[in-house]
Design a protein around this motif. Structure first.
Motif: not given
Length: 191
Positions: A36-47, A62-71, A84-89
């Protein structure tokens, strides 16, 4: 500016003995509060990185609006999640802002101030020391690809290879839940 947010939530919670991402917090889960905090920040992409307890997290958070990166290497430390996530930026990202999935007390205003720093690296300077969130400029992203172990981002921050902005933040470093005592402090309002 195109900003990518990253919430680390892949840990196995070995010190706590149960999935800390799923601990009850304010009527939801600890990870829900951080997202919820992260969504409030207005990121263009949220991993969001997942590893330990990934199936349960997918079922309960609730993972709505999030791009999941499996590690798959989550047990080797948070450095593998960052790597792992840096490659998905997204290629358009100007910067990556790193948040911990077990630290819901970070303030949106502090995230936004860190995100707008102009040096390659930025971190919050709280009353009792440095703490998340971190900001990594797009030029630094390739260095994140090779991180491993715990405290890897701290090692990069203190390496002296890049200028660092310490962004002033009010109060102490927000509680990061690693142990039962940390969780109790969080529940007591010592965010």
């Amino acid at each position: 500016m195109f900003l990518t947010g990253l919430v680390l939530a892949a840990g196995a919670s070995t010190r706590l003995g149960e999935a800390k991402q799923l601990l009850p917090y304010r009527g939801r889960t600890l990870l829900d509060a951080t997202l919820d905090l992260a969504r409030s920040c207005g990121f263009d992409q949220l991993l969001v990185t997942l590893g330990g307890a990934a199936a349960a997290i997918r079922d309960q958070v609730d993972l709505t609006g999030c791009q999941i990166v499996e590690n798959p290497a989550f047990s080797t430390g948070c450095g593998s999640s960052v790597s792992t996530a840096a490659r998905a930026v997204h290629a358009r990202a100007d910067a990556l802002v790193l948040l911990l999935g077990d630290q819901p007390g970070v303030r949106v205003a502090d995230v936004r101030r860190v995100a707008t720093a102009t040096t390659p690296l930025a971190v919050c300077r709280y009353a009792n020391g440095l703490g998340h969130p971190f900001r990594f400029d797009q030029k630094v992203l390739p260095e994140l690809y090779d991180l491993h172990g715990d405290k890897a981002v701290w090692k990069l921050l203190h390496s002296g290879r890049h200028p660092v902005t310490e962004v002033p933040a009010d109060g102490p470093v927000p509680v990061d839940v690693d142990t039962r005592a940390d969780y109790e402090r969080l529940l007591a309002g010592d965010v």
